[in-house]
Design an enzyme around this catalytic site. Structure first.
Site, PDB file in Angstrom:
ATOM      1  N   SER A 285       7.998  21.189  55.712  1.00 47.68           N
ATOM      2  CA  SER A 285       7.067  20.299  55.759  1.00 47.68           C
ATOM      3  C   SER A 285       5.551  20.298  55.912  1.00 47.68           C
ATOM      4  O   SER A 285       5.009  19.686  55.173  1.00 47.68           O
ATOM      5  CB  SER A 285       7.511  18.997  56.679  1.00 47.68           C
ATOM      6  OG  SER A 285       7.249  19.470  57.907  1.00 47.68           O
TER       7      SER A 285
ATOM      8  N   LYS B  15      -2.437  19.342  60.281  1.00 48.69           N
ATOM      9  CA  LYS B  15      -1.203  18.605  59.559  1.00 48.69           C
ATOM     10  C   LYS B  15      -1.354  17.060  60.156  1.00 48.69           C
ATOM     11  O   LYS B  15      -1.709  16.868  61.229  1.00 48.69           O
ATOM     12  CB  LYS B  15       0.082  19.462  60.037  1.00 48.69           C
ATOM     13  CG  LYS B  15       1.348  18.680  59.419  1.00 48.69           C
ATOM     14  CD  LYS B  15       2.678  19.482  59.925  1.00 48.69           C
ATOM     15  CE  LYS B  15       3.966  18.964  59.099  1.00 48.69           C
ATOM     16  NZ  LYS B  15       4.908  19.689  59.593  1.00 48.69           N
TER      17      LYS B  15
ATOM     18  N   SER C  63       9.534  24.456  59.167  1.00 45.55           N
ATOM     19  CA  SER C  63       8.378  23.582  58.681  1.00 45.55           C
ATOM     20  C   SER C  63       7.028  24.520  58.404  1.00 45.55           C
ATOM     21  O   SER C  63       6.007  23.999  57.760  1.00 45.55           O
ATOM     22  CB  SER C  63       8.347  22.400  58.961  1.00 45.55           C
ATOM     23  OG  SER C  63       9.319  21.511  58.458  1.00 45.55           O
TER      24      SER C  63
END
Lengths: 95, 481
Positions: free
Chosen positions: B151, B76, B175
């Site tokens: 997210s 990420k 997330s």
């Protein structure tokens, strides 16, 4: 109505942010919705409740005060938007 | 090949049936082919092939390598890797190059991981759909008209679409688990303190935790083995023995006590989701688990607590972005204050600003007690309620997300509606507990995930239950993309 445009102006100043009038209007609307939602917490009686920072006991993480290598100056300045020699360059802050 | 699990690929590498270089090239080809549609990657690291070649040399020389050696994965874009950009999908950090490795990246490198690139996310991890990225719109591999969740949407979509074998994300309020649920992959949020946060760009430091996205539960155990453990650079990381999590695979579930919190099955959960979760619970019973209803009434306040605490911490953490030392600096400004204001206002996107504003308000003089302190008190009640529940049960299960993947724009105009996506996952972060989302079925051809919550540092027990149900269901998790 919990907050108005004046509150938004005040909080924006604290947060070092600026908004257009249109954005401010939307903010007042969103803010009030979110704050009304979190007002739900007032239903909970917390008179004798302690605050929690962590879910389980945490202790200060202490270590010996030893000299260790840190990042090189070049690496630290690598991402500086403006720099001169070994320094970050900023606009004049004192007269 | 693209949909094999990491442990299957590991076995092929060890048997020399494929090389890491070949595997990495296959992933690069796959990315070339499908990422134009899925748009999970913000950057592909071409030099990953060099790492792969080094691993191949080691394999050929007969060296004993860790499980993850030579296997391509992604991170990420809020996890720092030396010499690579880390942008948090924000204009603020568009050109930021990390001068150091996050501890998880250091550990991945030690394990021989082939880090293939940076994955898209909601800006600064604030969001539940990845629509808040400043750079691109990641699409759900099961339906390109729908969001991947967020997210960590890029991390979930890349694994689901067969672009990498696993990835890392971060979970502050759901997330990892919510996008895992929406994309039909396994997403694991470890106990707060299990994995070092050093080098993870901070959103809400008391809630953030790094964890893996994988194609199956065994892979999650392998990645946790690699990344868990105390780190002196993160004073909140906990010195708890890191067991070999693979020893929790293939365990009997006879007599395992599972609690179903009635509040997590109520209003707001889509019927299609409910149906799949109920089917999964029947499977758990068949496997010998003792399922009983429990009640966690304080959970209804978790979302309110979360938005106060997370926004407050964010407003403080993001104060560092001032246009001076790194990050975006506005071109025109009058003085130093104006430089701060213009740089921040131009650099941050609207959801990030909304949360900074909310947090600044909650922490401001006169409101601190009413909001922030009140939230910390209710947090105590939420923690106590979970602790009490775990006196009676080993694990708690619920839906991960109240709905399947939704359409672009469906919730983005109303922040509160979007926030409700995290209703089942947020209480877990507030209490600092570990939890996984594991795929258990489909509703309207879209994946549904089951959330399994464990007691502190009982990741192993979660793995046993998740593995049991995964084997029993044996789902086909290959989207047509």
């Amino acid at each position: 109505m919990i907050v108005d445009k004046n509150t938004v102006d005040y909080v924006a100043k604290l947060a070092r942010l600026e908004f257009s009038d249109e954005e401010k209007e939307k903010f007042v609307e969103d803010f009030n919705k979110i704050l009304e939602f979190v007002e739900k917490l007032n239903e909970v009686n917390t008179d004798d409740v302690e605050i929690s920072i962590s879910a389980y006991p945490m202790y200060n993480a202490l270590r010996e005060d030893e000299v260790k290598t840190s990042l090189d100056v070049e690496k630290v300045l690598l991402n500086a938007p403006d720099k001169e020699n070994n320094f970050f360059r900023v606009p004049k802050v004192v007269d | 090949m693209h949909f094999k699990s990491a442990h299957e690929v590991r076995d092929l590498l060890r048997k020399k049936e494929i090389s890491s270089e070949e595997l990495t090239k296959l992933c690069l080809e796959r990315i070339e082919k499908v990422d134009a549609k899925v748009e999970a990657f913000l950057e592909v690291f071409e030099d990953a092939l060099d790492t792969a070649k080094e691993i191949d040399k080691k394999i050929l020389s007969g060296e004993n390598l860790p499980d993850l050696a030579g296997i391509p994965m992604g991170i990420k874009d809020n996890i720092c890797m030396e010499g690579k950009k880390v942008t948090c999908a924000s204009k603020m950090l568009e050109n930021f190059v990390s001068p150091y490795d996050a501890t998880v990246v250091e550990r991945l490198k030690k394990n021989g991981a082939v880090i293939l690139g940076r994955l898209n996310m909601d800006e600064f991890a604030m969001g539940s759909s990845t629509e808040n990225s400043a750079f691109k719109k990641t699409r759900n591999p099961y339906d390109l008209e729908r969001v991947p969740g967020g997210s960590s949407g890029g991390s979930a979509a890349a694994v689901a679409a067969g672009e990498v074998y696993y990835s890392l994300g971060s979970d502050t309020g759901g997330s990892i688990r919510q996008p895992a649920s929406l994309c039909g992959v396994v997403g694991f949020k470890p106990t707060y303190g299990r994995v070092s946060r050093y080098g993870l760009v901070a959103f809400a430091s008391s809630l953030d935790q790094i964890g893996p996205f994988t194609r199956d539960v065994e892979d999650a155990a392998l990645v946790l083995n690699a990344i868990c453990g105390k780190d002196d650079k993160d004073s909140t990381s906990k010195d708890v023995a890191v067991e070999d999590f693979t020893t929790y695979l293939n365990k009997s579930l006879k007599g395992v006590k599972v609690g179903l919190p009635k509040e997590y099955f109520g209003e707001g959960i889509d019927d299609g989701v409910k149906k799949e979760i109920e089917k999964a619970i029947e499977v758990l019973k068949d496997l010998g688990a003792e399922v009983k209803q429990i009640s966690l009434p304080m959970s209804q306040y978790a979302l309110s607590v979360y938005y106060i605490l997370a926004s407050s911490e964010a407003s403080s953490n993001l104060a560092r972005f001032d246009g001076i030392r790194y990050g975006y600096r506005a071109k025109d400004f009058e003085d130093i204050i104006d430089l701060y204001v213009k740089s921040r206002s131009q650099g941050f996107g609207s959801e990030v600003k909304r949360r900074i504003m909310l947090g600044t308000y909650a922490l401001s003089s006169g409101y601190y007690d009413a909001y922030y302190k009140k939230a910390l008190k209710v947090k105590t009640l939420i923690i106590n309620e979970f602790k009490k529940a775990f006196e009676d049960v080993n694990l708690i299960v619920s839906p991960t997300s109240p709905s399947v993947a939704f359409k672009f724009g469906e919730k983005s105009s109303d922040p509160l509606k979007m926030y409700l996506s995290d209703i089942c996952t947020v209480p877990v972060n507030i209490a600092g507990l570990p939890a996984v989302s594991v795929p258990v079925g489909f509703s309207d051809n879209l994946p549904v995930g089951l959330q399994i919550i464990g007691n502190y540092f009982k990741e192993g027990e979660i793995i046993s239950l998740a593995h049991g149900i995964e084997k029993a269901l044996n789902l086909n998790l290959r989207p047509n993309v």
